[in-house]
Design an enzyme around this catalytic site. Structure first.
Site, PDB file in Angstrom:
ATOM      1  N   SER A 188      71.445  93.660  53.399  1.00 16.93           N
ATOM      2  CA  SER A 188      72.086  94.739  53.935  1.00 16.93           C
ATOM      3  C   SER A 188      71.932  95.044  55.289  1.00 16.93           C
ATOM      4  CB  SER A 188      71.985  95.899  52.929  1.00 16.93           C
ATOM      5  OG  SER A 188      70.825  96.007  52.655  1.00 16.93           O
ATOM      6  N   HIS A 216      76.740  93.305  49.111  1.00 16.29           N
ATOM      7  CA  HIS A 216      77.351  93.194  50.445  1.00 16.29           C
ATOM      8  C   HIS A 216      78.204  92.119  50.743  1.00 16.29           C
ATOM      9  CE1 HIS A 216      76.111  96.788  52.396  1.00 16.29           C
ATOM     10  NE2 HIS A 216      74.922  96.746  51.835  1.00 16.29           N
ATOM     11  N   LYS A 247      81.339  99.158  46.826  1.00 19.83           N
ATOM     12  CA  LYS A 247      81.653  98.943  48.301  1.00 19.83           C
ATOM     13  C   LYS A 247      82.845  98.173  48.562  1.00 19.83           C
ATOM     14  CE  LYS A 247      76.505  98.785  49.577  1.00 19.83           C
ATOM     15  NZ  LYS A 247      75.345  98.395  48.656  1.00 19.83           N
TER      16      LYS A 247
HETATM   17  C1  LIG Z   1      74.231  99.016  47.792  1.00 19.42           C
HETATM   18  C2  LIG Z   1      73.305  98.251  47.410  1.00 19.42           C
HETATM   19  C3  LIG Z   1      72.866  98.407  46.125  1.00 19.42           C
HETATM   20  C4  LIG Z   1      73.085  99.745  45.455  1.00 19.42           C
HETATM   21  O1  LIG Z   1      74.515  99.748  44.916  1.00 19.42           O
HETATM   22  P1  LIG Z   1      74.819 100.944  44.138  1.00 19.42           P
HETATM   23  O2  LIG Z   1      75.959 100.733  43.531  1.00 19.42           O
HETATM   24  O3  LIG Z   1      75.459 102.056  45.361  1.00 19.42           O
HETATM   25  O4  LIG Z   1      73.816 101.719  43.513  1.00 19.42           O
HETATM   26  C5  LIG Z   1      72.013  97.497  45.463  1.00 19.42           C
HETATM   27  N1  LIG Z   1      71.645  96.484  46.188  1.00 19.42           N
HETATM   28  C6  LIG Z   1      72.124  96.125  47.473  1.00 19.42           C
HETATM   29  C7  LIG Z   1      71.956  94.699  48.170  1.00 19.42           C
HETATM   30  C8  LIG Z   1      72.981  96.978  48.012  1.00 19.42           C
HETATM   31  O5  LIG Z   1      73.316  96.748  49.178  1.00 19.42           O
END
Ligand SMILES: *Cc1c(COP(=O)(O)O)cnc(C)c1O
Length: 400
Positions: A188, A216, A247
Site C-alpha cells: 500500500s 489495494h 477501497k
Molecule cells: C486498507 C488495508 C487493510 C485494512 O482494510 P480495512 O477494511 O480498511 O480494515 C488491510 N490490508 C491492506 C493491505 C490494506 O491496504
C-alpha cells in the site's frame, strides 16, 4: 495519579509534534470523489483529491447509493447482533457468495474490516507447530494478526525471493507442520505488486500455503478487477485471499476472507473478530453487492484509471520528482524527510490539490513521502491541474 498520567501523555504528544510526526485530520463537507469540498476556518474549498482509495470512483456511485437505500428500507438500519446469534440476513450470505464467485473461491466470510479479517485468521488456522512466512512490507493488520497466533514467525525482505526460499528451508528444518506464506498483493505505501508467480512456485516446491491480502487490488487490478492473482496469472494457486469493501469496491467498510470451504467454515467457528463483533450494516451489505456487480464490468473505469496513472507518473518523473517505480495507481513521491513531506502537502493544499504526507510510523523513518493515488473519478483535466500544482509547489519548496 491521573494528573501525572495525563502529563505523561501530553509529553508524548509534544514529542510527536516536535518530531514533525503529528497527524491532523482535515474535514470534508460532502461525499468522497475526484473533487471534494474541504472545510477550512475560512470556508469550504473545492480541491482535487489524490489520496482516496477510491480507485474505480465508486464511493458515491448513484446505483450503489440507490442499492444501499433499498437495503436500508428493506432490511433496516442495523443488526444489533453478531452473525451467529441473530445477525445473518439473506443479504450477508448473498454478499459472501458474490465475493466468493467473483474471486473464484468456494466461499467467503465477512468481517467488520479487513483489519479484523487479518487480525483473526492466523490464530484460527495455524498453531504452535506451524510457520508463517511474512513479507517485511506487509500491512500492519497482518503483522498484528501474525503476532496473535502461536505459529512460529519468519520474515523475508520485501519481494526478495532468495530470502523467502531461505525462510522456507528454515521453517522446514525447524520441523514446521504447515507453512503459510503471506503477502500483500499490492504494497500500500509503495505500490509494488507482489511476485506471486515466484511465490507460488516456491510454495509448491516447499509445500506451503499462500495467502494474499489484495486490499489495494480487488476491483481495479487484473482481469475484471479480480486482483493480483488474476493480473499475475496465478489465480487458483493462491489459497486464501483477504480483501476490503472499503477501497475499490464502493469504499464503505467491511472486510472478507475468500478461500476453500473448510477454511471459511472454521473461521466462522473460531475467528474472534467474527464471533465477538457486530454484523455489517444491511445498507453496506446491499451497496457492496451492487459495487461488486459494477466493478466486475468496469473495464471502462479500469482503462481511465490506468491511463491517468501512466500520464501522472511519466509527467511527474520528467518534472524531476523522485518516484518509486511501478504500474499501479499508487504513485509515491519521495521526500524522505517528514517535515519536508508535510511542507509539500501544505504547498499542494494551497494550490488546490489534496494529498496526504506519509511518515513514521506509517512508513520507516527517512522514507517520508506523498502517496498519490489515481482514481477513475478524476478527469484528465484534473490530473493535469494536479501536475501543474506539483511542479509549482515542488519549485517553491526547492525539491525540483
Ligand atoms: C486498507 C488495508 C487493510 C485494512 O482494510 P480495512 O477494511 O480498511 O480494515 C488491510 N490490508 C491492506 C493491505 C490494506 O491496504
Amino acid at each position: 495519579m491521573a494528573a501525572t498520567f495525563l502529563r505523561h501523555l501530553n509529553e508524548t504528544l509534544a514529542t510527536i509534534e516536535a518530531e514533525g510526526l503529528y497527524k491532523r485530520e482535515r474535514l470534508i463537507a460532502g461525499p468522497q470523489h475526484g473533487r471534494i469540498d474541504v472545510t477550512l476556518p475560512a470556508g469550504t474549498r473545492d480541491v482535487i483529491n489524490l489520496c482516496a482509495n477510491n480507485y474505480l470512483g465508486l464511493a458515491n456511485h448513484p446505483e450503489i447509493v440507490a442499492a444501499a437505500k433499498v437495503g436500508l428500507d428493506k432490511f433496516g438500519f442495523g443488526m444489533a447482533s453478531v452473525r451467529f446469534i441473530c445477525g445473518t440476513q439473506t443479504l450477508h450470505r448473498e454478499l459472501e457468495q458474490t465475493i466468493a464467485h467473483y474471486l473464484g473461491k468456494d466461499d467467503a466470510i465477512l468481517f467488520a474490516a479487513c483489519f479484523d479479517a487479518n487480525g483473526g485468521i492466523f490464530e484460527v488456522l495455524l498453531g504452535a507447530e506451524d510457520a508463517i512466512i511474512s513479507d517485511s512490507l506487509n500491512h500492519a493488520s497482518i503483522i498484528d494478526g501474525v503476532r496473535l497466533s502461536r505459529a512460529k514467525r519468519y520474515r523475508f525482505l520485501n519481494s526478495d525471493m532468495n530470502e523467502l526460499e531461505d525462510r522456507l528451508k528454515e521453517a522446514a528444518a525447524d520441523g514446521a507442520r504447515f507453512k503459510l506464506i503471506v503477502t500483500d498483493g499490492v504494497f500500500s505505501m509503495d505500490g509494488y505488486v507482489a511476485n506471486l508467480p515466484a511465490i507460488c512456485d516456491l510454495a509448491e516446491r516447499y509445500g506451503a500455503l499462500v495467502m494474499v491480502d489484495d486490499c489495494h487490488a480487488t476491483g481495479h487490478i487484473g482481469e475484471a478487477g479480480r486482483g493480483t492473482p488474476a493480473l499475475t496469472g496465478v489465480g487458483p494457486r493462491v489459497d486464501i485471499v483477504t480483501g476490503t469493501l472499503g477501497k475499490s469496491l464502493g469504499g464503505a467498510m467491511g472486510g472478507f476472507v475468500a478461500a476453500a470451504q473448510p477454511i471459511i467454515d472454521l473461521l466462522r467457528q473460531r475467528a474472534r473478530p467474527y464471533l465477538f463483533s457486530n454484523s455489517l450494516a444491511p445498507a453496506i451489505a446491499a451497496g457492496s453487492i451492487k459495487a461488486i456487480e459494477i466493478a466486475r464490468q468496469a473495464d471502462d473505469r479500469r482503462q481511465i484509471l490506468s491511463s491517468h496513472a501512466v500520464r501522472f507518473r511519466s509527467k511527474l518523473a520528467s518534472a524531476g520528482f523522485e518516484l518509486l517505480p511501478g504500474e499501479t495507481p499508487i504513485i509515491p513521491v519521495m521526500l524522505h524527510d517528514a517535515r519536508l513531506a508535510q511542507q509539500m502537502a501544505a504547498a499542494l493544499d494551497e494550490r488546490g490539490v489534496y494529498v496526504a504526507a506519509f511518515f513514521f510510523p506509517v512508513v520507516p523513518k527517512g522514507k517520508a513521502r506523498i502517496r498519490t493515488q489515481m482514481s477513475a473519478a478524476l478527469t484528465e483535466t484534473d490530473v493535469d491541474f494536479a501536475l501543474d500544482a506539483f511542479k509549482d509547489a515542488g519549485g517553491a519548496i526547492g525539491i525540483i
